[in-house]
Design a protein around this motif. Structure first.
Motif, PDB file in Angstrom:
ATOM      1  N   HIS A 117       0.773  -1.242   0.000  1.00 32.76           N
ATOM      2  CA  HIS A 117       0.000   0.000   0.000  1.00 32.76           C
ATOM      3  C   HIS A 117       0.805   1.293   0.000  1.00 32.76           C
ATOM      4  N   ALA A 118       2.072   1.269   0.406  1.00 31.77           N
ATOM      5  CA  ALA A 118       2.795   2.528   0.596  1.00 31.77           C
ATOM      6  C   ALA A 118       3.393   3.095  -0.686  1.00 31.77           C
ATOM      7  N   ALA A 119       3.753   2.279  -1.633  1.00 29.64           N
ATOM      8  CA  ALA A 119       4.292   2.713  -2.926  1.00 29.64           C
ATOM      9  C   ALA A 119       5.627   3.433  -2.840  1.00 29.64           C
ATOM     10  N   GLY A 120       6.344   3.269  -1.747  1.00 27.49           N
ATOM     11  CA  GLY A 120       7.682   3.836  -1.650  1.00 27.49           C
ATOM     12  C   GLY A 120       8.711   2.839  -2.148  1.00 27.49           C
ATOM     13  N   ARG A 121       9.959   3.257  -2.211  1.00 29.79           N
ATOM     14  CA  ARG A 121      11.022   2.363  -2.682  1.00 29.79           C
ATOM     15  C   ARG A 121      11.631   1.548  -1.560  1.00 29.79           C
ATOM     16  N   THR A 122      11.484   2.005  -0.313  1.00 29.82           N
ATOM     17  CA  THR A 122      12.039   1.272   0.818  1.00 29.82           C
ATOM     18  C   THR A 122      11.057   1.249   1.975  1.00 29.82           C
ATOM     19  N   ILE A 123      11.315   0.313   2.881  1.00 24.92           N
ATOM     20  CA  ILE A 123      10.603   0.252   4.154  1.00 24.92           C
ATOM     21  C   ILE A 123      11.655   0.107   5.239  1.00 24.92           C
ATOM     22  N   GLY A 124      11.307   0.516   6.431  1.00 23.01           N
ATOM     23  CA  GLY A 124      12.206   0.358   7.568  1.00 23.01           C
ATOM     24  C   GLY A 124      11.652  -0.683   8.517  1.00 23.01           C
ATOM     25  N   LEU A 125      12.537  -1.496   9.056  1.00 21.08           N
ATOM     26  CA  LEU A 125      12.172  -2.490  10.069  1.00 21.08           C
ATOM     27  C   LEU A 125      12.907  -2.114  11.345  1.00 21.08           C
ATOM     28  N   HIS A 126      12.159  -1.850  12.386  1.00 16.77           N
ATOM     29  CA  HIS A 126      12.698  -1.363  13.659  1.00 16.77           C
ATOM     30  C   HIS A 126      12.294  -2.355  14.736  1.00 16.77           C
ATOM     31  N   VAL A 127      13.257  -2.885  15.462  1.00 19.79           N
ATOM     32  CA  VAL A 127      12.992  -3.846  16.533  1.00 19.79           C
ATOM     33  C   VAL A 127      13.608  -3.309  17.820  1.00 19.79           C
ATOM     34  N   SER A 128      12.815  -3.256  18.885  1.00 24.18           N
ATOM     35  CA  SER A 128      13.352  -2.766  20.150  1.00 24.18           C
ATOM     36  C   SER A 128      12.691  -3.493  21.311  1.00 24.18           C
ATOM     37  N   ARG A 129      13.376  -3.410  22.430  1.00 23.72           N
ATOM     38  CA  ARG A 129      12.873  -4.038  23.642  1.00 23.72           C
ATOM     39  C   ARG A 129      13.110  -3.092  24.801  1.00 23.72           C
ATOM     40  N   LYS A 130      12.090  -2.940  25.607  1.00 25.56           N
ATOM     41  CA  LYS A 130      12.222  -2.200  26.860  1.00 25.56           C
ATOM     42  C   LYS A 130      11.631  -3.094  27.942  1.00 25.56           C
ATOM     43  N   PRO A 131      11.870  -2.798  29.196  1.00 25.83           N
ATOM     44  CA  PRO A 131      11.389  -3.692  30.254  1.00 25.83           C
ATOM     45  C   PRO A 131       9.897  -4.017  30.102  1.00 25.83           C
ATOM     46  N   GLY A 132       9.626  -5.304  29.935  1.00 20.79           N
ATOM     47  CA  GLY A 132       8.249  -5.770  29.842  1.00 20.79           C
ATOM     48  C   GLY A 132       7.635  -5.748  28.456  1.00 20.79           C
ATOM     49  N   TRP A 133       8.331  -5.210  27.457  1.00 18.09           N
ATOM     50  CA  TRP A 133       7.731  -5.067  26.131  1.00 18.09           C
ATOM     51  C   TRP A 133       8.719  -5.342  25.008  1.00 18.09           C
ATOM     52  N   LEU A 134       8.198  -5.920  23.944  1.00 18.84           N
ATOM     53  CA  LEU A 134       8.904  -6.076  22.678  1.00 18.84           C
ATOM     54  C   LEU A 134       8.125  -5.259  21.664  1.00 18.84           C
ATOM     55  N   ARG A 135       8.827  -4.431  20.896  1.00 24.98           N
ATOM     56  CA  ARG A 135       8.158  -3.579  19.905  1.00 24.98           C
ATOM     57  C   ARG A 135       8.802  -3.792  18.545  1.00 24.98           C
ATOM     58  N   ILE A 136       7.954  -4.009  17.551  1.00 24.98           N
ATOM     59  CA  ILE A 136       8.399  -4.123  16.162  1.00 24.98           C
ATOM     60  C   ILE A 136       7.598  -3.114  15.351  1.00 24.98           C
ATOM     61  N   GLU A 137       8.326  -2.321  14.580  1.00 27.03           N
ATOM     62  CA  GLU A 137       7.710  -1.251  13.806  1.00 27.03           C
ATOM     63  C   GLU A 137       8.172  -1.344  12.361  1.00 27.03           C
ATOM     64  N   VAL A 138       7.249  -1.112  11.453  1.00 32.37           N
ATOM     65  CA  VAL A 138       7.565  -1.048  10.028  1.00 32.37           C
ATOM     66  C   VAL A 138       7.251   0.367   9.571  1.00 32.37           C
ATOM     67  N   ARG A 139       8.257   1.017   8.996  1.00 31.08           N
ATOM     68  CA  ARG A 139       8.115   2.398   8.549  1.00 31.08           C
ATOM     69  C   ARG A 139       8.089   2.447   7.035  1.00 31.08           C
ATOM     70  N   ASP A 140       7.272   3.348   6.516  1.00 29.44           N
ATOM     71  CA  ASP A 140       7.221   3.545   5.066  1.00 29.44           C
ATOM     72  C   ASP A 140       7.033   5.018   4.764  1.00 29.44           C
ATOM     73  N   SER A 141       7.068   5.367   3.499  1.00 28.32           N
ATOM     74  CA  SER A 141       7.055   6.772   3.100  1.00 28.32           C
ATOM     75  C   SER A 141       5.661   7.370   2.961  1.00 28.32           C
ATOM     76  N   SER A 142       4.621   6.572   3.097  1.00 35.99           N
ATOM     77  CA  SER A 142       3.256   7.081   2.971  1.00 35.99           C
ATOM     78  C   SER A 142       2.782   7.661   4.294  1.00 35.99           C
ATOM     79  N   ARG A 143       2.062   8.757   4.233  1.00 36.82           N
ATOM     80  CA  ARG A 143       1.483   9.335   5.452  1.00 36.82           C
ATOM     81  C   ARG A 143       0.029   8.917   5.628  1.00 36.82           C
ATOM     82  N   ALA A 144      -0.459   8.053   4.762  1.00 34.02           N
ATOM     83  CA  ALA A 144      -1.821   7.536   4.896  1.00 34.02           C
ATOM     84  C   ALA A 144      -1.840   6.489   6.005  1.00 34.02           C
ATOM     85  N   LEU A 145      -2.636   6.744   7.023  1.00 32.22           N
ATOM     86  CA  LEU A 145      -2.696   5.818   8.153  1.00 32.22           C
ATOM     87  C   LEU A 145      -3.489   4.568   7.782  1.00 32.22           C
ATOM     88  N   PRO A 146      -3.126   3.428   8.345  1.00 38.14           N
ATOM     89  CA  PRO A 146      -3.839   2.192   8.024  1.00 38.14           C
ATOM     90  C   PRO A 146      -5.214   2.176   8.678  1.00 38.14           C
TER      91      PRO A 146
END
Length: 182
Positions: free
Chosen positions: A105-134
């Motif tokens: 859906h984003a139509a950009g050339r790249t996406i970002g994959l972000h993985v992080s952990r803080k106490p009690g939580w695992l977070r995975i985020e995918v970033r793209d160039s579109s500002r259209a919210l899902p």
């Protein structure tokens, strides 16, 4: 995307085409080099990067269908190295859904994959160039149309999820509650 390429990337392992697509090269106009990398080369380039807590915990992937399996394997590798074996299946499936949505859906050339952990939580985020919210499709899926259920799966399996507007696009993320072992 915000923050991409800010750290010195001279220590990124790789040779040949992989070395040609180092972080600085990608940011400085070598996007074509990134797009030429095979799935195996992308994994070689990024495999240690996401697992290393001292390295930036985000990688850039070409926006193509082959990035789905690459992102799943990268997330599995990170979760295994962090000892989060009980989250492998959910992390893999949810990452796949977010990456698929970004590629489709984003139509950009790249996406970002972000993985992080803080106490009690695992977070995975995918970033793209579109500002259209899902948006989540609430209608029941029919055999004729099997698409459109990705965010419902994310909503069902993640402990929380959302989307954030970024200066140049958006990040769609999910979090899993991690039980810390004493």
């Amino acid at each position: 995307m915000a923050g991409w390429g800010e750290a010195d990337q001279s220590l990124v392992p790789g040779a040949g085409v992989v070395a040609e697509a180092s972080w600085i090269d990608v940011r400085g106009g070598g996007l074509t080099a990134l797009e030429r990398l095979t799935s195996e080369e992308l994994e070689e380039l990024y495999s240690g990067r996401l697992r290393d807590p001292s390295a930036p915990n985000e990688v850039r992937l070409p926006s193509r269908s082959e990035s789905g399996p690459v992102s799943r394997r990268l997330v599995l590798s990170v979760l295994e190295s962090w000892g989060l074996h009980q989250y492998l299946e959910a992390g893999e499936l949810l990452t796949s859904e977010l990456v698929s949505n970004a590629v489709r859906h984003a139509a950009g050339r790249t996406i970002g994959l972000h993985v992080s952990r803080k106490p009690g939580w695992l977070r995975i985020e995918v970033r793209d160039s579109s500002r259209a919210l899902p948006c989540m499709i609430l209608a029941e899926a029919t055999p004729v149309n099997e698409r459109g259920r990705g965010l419902r799966i994310v909503d069902d399996l993640a402990d929380r999820w959302g989307a954030d507007l970024l200066p140049r696009g958006k990040g769609v993320w999910f979090e899993l509650k991690v039980r810390e072992r004493p």
